[in-house]
Scaffold this motif. Structure first.
Motif, PDB file in Angstrom:
ATOM      1  N   SER A  44       0.838  -1.196   0.000  1.00 45.91           N
ATOM      2  CA  SER A  44       0.000   0.000   0.000  1.00 45.91           C
ATOM      3  C   SER A  44       0.873   1.245   0.000  1.00 45.91           C
ATOM      4  CB  SER A  44      -0.932   0.005   1.221  1.00 45.91           C
ATOM      5  OG  SER A  44      -0.180  -0.003   2.415  1.00 45.91           O
ATOM      6  N   GLU A  45       0.222   2.367  -0.234  1.00 43.38           N
ATOM      7  CA  GLU A  45       0.849   3.689  -0.151  1.00 43.38           C
ATOM      8  C   GLU A  45       2.086   3.819  -1.044  1.00 43.38           C
ATOM      9  OE1 GLU A  45       1.423   4.853   3.945  1.00 43.38           O
ATOM     10  OE2 GLU A  45      -0.457   3.908   4.538  1.00 43.38           O
ATOM     11  N   TRP A  46       2.113   3.112  -2.183  1.00 44.06           N
ATOM     12  CA  TRP A  46       3.265   3.228  -3.068  1.00 44.06           C
ATOM     13  C   TRP A  46       3.265   4.593  -3.751  1.00 44.06           C
ATOM     14  CZ3 TRP A  46      -0.562  -0.547  -4.196  1.00 44.06           C
ATOM     15  CH2 TRP A  46      -1.428  -0.228  -5.228  1.00 44.06           C
ATOM     16  N   THR A  47       4.450   5.016  -4.194  1.00 45.35           N
ATOM     17  CA  THR A  47       4.566   6.309  -4.873  1.00 45.35           C
ATOM     18  C   THR A  47       4.373   6.168  -6.379  1.00 45.35           C
ATOM     19  OG1 THR A  47       6.974   6.077  -4.946  1.00 45.35           O
ATOM     20  CG2 THR A  47       6.051   7.336  -3.107  1.00 45.35           C
ATOM     21  N   ALA A  48       4.595   4.967  -6.913  1.00 44.50           N
ATOM     22  CA  ALA A  48       4.375   4.713  -8.340  1.00 44.50           C
ATOM     23  C   ALA A  48       4.168   3.216  -8.540  1.00 44.50           C
ATOM     24  CB  ALA A  48       5.565   5.193  -9.165  1.00 44.50           C
ATOM     25  N   LEU A  49       3.415   2.883  -9.587  1.00 45.06           N
ATOM     26  CA  LEU A  49       3.180   1.498  -9.956  1.00 45.06           C
ATOM     27  C   LEU A  49       3.403   1.360 -11.456  1.00 45.06           C
ATOM     28  CD1 LEU A  49       2.161  -1.427  -9.617  1.00 45.06           C
ATOM     29  CD2 LEU A  49      -0.175  -0.524  -9.816  1.00 45.06           C
ATOM     30  N   CYS A  50       4.224   0.402 -11.834  1.00 47.37           N
ATOM     31  CA  CYS A  50       4.476   0.108 -13.241  1.00 47.37           C
ATOM     32  C   CYS A  50       3.951  -1.305 -13.522  1.00 47.37           C
ATOM     33  CB  CYS A  50       5.969   0.191 -13.542  1.00 47.37           C
ATOM     34  SG  CYS A  50       6.386  -0.246 -15.235  1.00 47.37           S
ATOM     35  N   GLY A  58       9.563 -11.610 -26.344  1.00 47.30           N
ATOM     36  CA  GLY A  58      10.286 -11.231 -25.132  1.00 47.30           C
ATOM     37  C   GLY A  58      10.264  -9.765 -24.784  1.00 47.30           C
ATOM     38  N   THR A  59       9.511  -8.945 -25.509  1.00 49.59           N
ATOM     39  CA  THR A  59       9.465  -7.521 -25.179  1.00 49.59           C
ATOM     40  C   THR A  59       8.429  -7.263 -24.088  1.00 49.59           C
ATOM     41  OG1 THR A  59       7.847  -7.063 -26.911  1.00 49.59           O
ATOM     42  CG2 THR A  59      10.171  -6.830 -27.512  1.00 49.59           C
ATOM     43  N   LEU A  60       8.580  -6.135 -23.422  1.00 51.41           N
ATOM     44  CA  LEU A  60       7.647  -5.706 -22.385  1.00 51.41           C
ATOM     45  C   LEU A  60       6.891  -4.477 -22.873  1.00 51.41           C
ATOM     46  CD1 LEU A  60       9.891  -5.960 -19.202  1.00 51.41           C
ATOM     47  CD2 LEU A  60       7.984  -7.431 -19.779  1.00 51.41           C
ATOM     48  N   ALA A  61       5.604  -4.429 -22.593  1.00 52.49           N
ATOM     49  CA  ALA A  61       4.796  -3.265 -22.946  1.00 52.49           C
ATOM     50  C   ALA A  61       4.104  -2.750 -21.695  1.00 52.49           C
ATOM     51  CB  ALA A  61       3.751  -3.648 -24.000  1.00 52.49           C
ATOM     52  N   ALA A  62       4.243  -1.452 -21.450  1.00 51.36           N
ATOM     53  CA  ALA A  62       3.576  -0.840 -20.300  1.00 51.36           C
ATOM     54  C   ALA A  62       2.076  -0.776 -20.556  1.00 51.36           C
ATOM     55  CB  ALA A  62       4.129   0.554 -20.052  1.00 51.36           C
TER      56      ALA A  62
END
Length: 121
Positions: A44-50, A58-62
């Motif tokens: 909880s209370e995180w400053t950012a979430l990715c 094998g690529t990553l997409a936000a």
């Protein structure tokens, strides 16, 4: 703490508006021979979430939102100022990573059990 596909996610709730992620699992390893049972992990209370989706090749997409609950957690890392976990989805296909920056973390569990490790020859 590590997780195993033998210890699935029972319930999960991610609320990005109030910055709360809660997951209930049947168990989690704290040592190779010690399993916590009935685990509740809360970030909880995180400053950012990715949130990232693993794509073919094998690529990553936000992505902005997780499309379904996690069925399991295969990877879990606590880094200096972040917690990263990854797993597959319950009702949709795909492998996702969630990285929480500066979260407050709470772990609760019902019990614990020892696992008998095989003797090495």
């Amino acid at each position: 703490m590590t997780f195993s596909p033998d210890e699935p996610v029972v319930v999960m709730c991610l609320n990005q508006e109030i910055r709360t992620f809660v997951v209930g699992l049947t168990g989690a390893y704290v040592d190779p021979d010690l399993v916590l049972e009935g685990v509740r992990l809360e970030l909880s209370e995180w400053t950012a979430l990715c949130i990232q989706e693993h794509m073919e090749g094998g690529t990553l997409a936000a992505v902005e939102h997780l499309p379904a609950e996690l069925a399991d957690i295969y990877e879990f890392e606590m880094l200096n100022e972040s917690v990263r976990l990854a797993g597959s989805l319950r009702r949709a296909h795909g492998w996702y990573e969630l990285t929480f920056l500066n979260p407050k973390m709470t772990v609760e569990y019902v019990g614990e059990r020892r696992v008998v490790l095989p003797l090495k020859a």
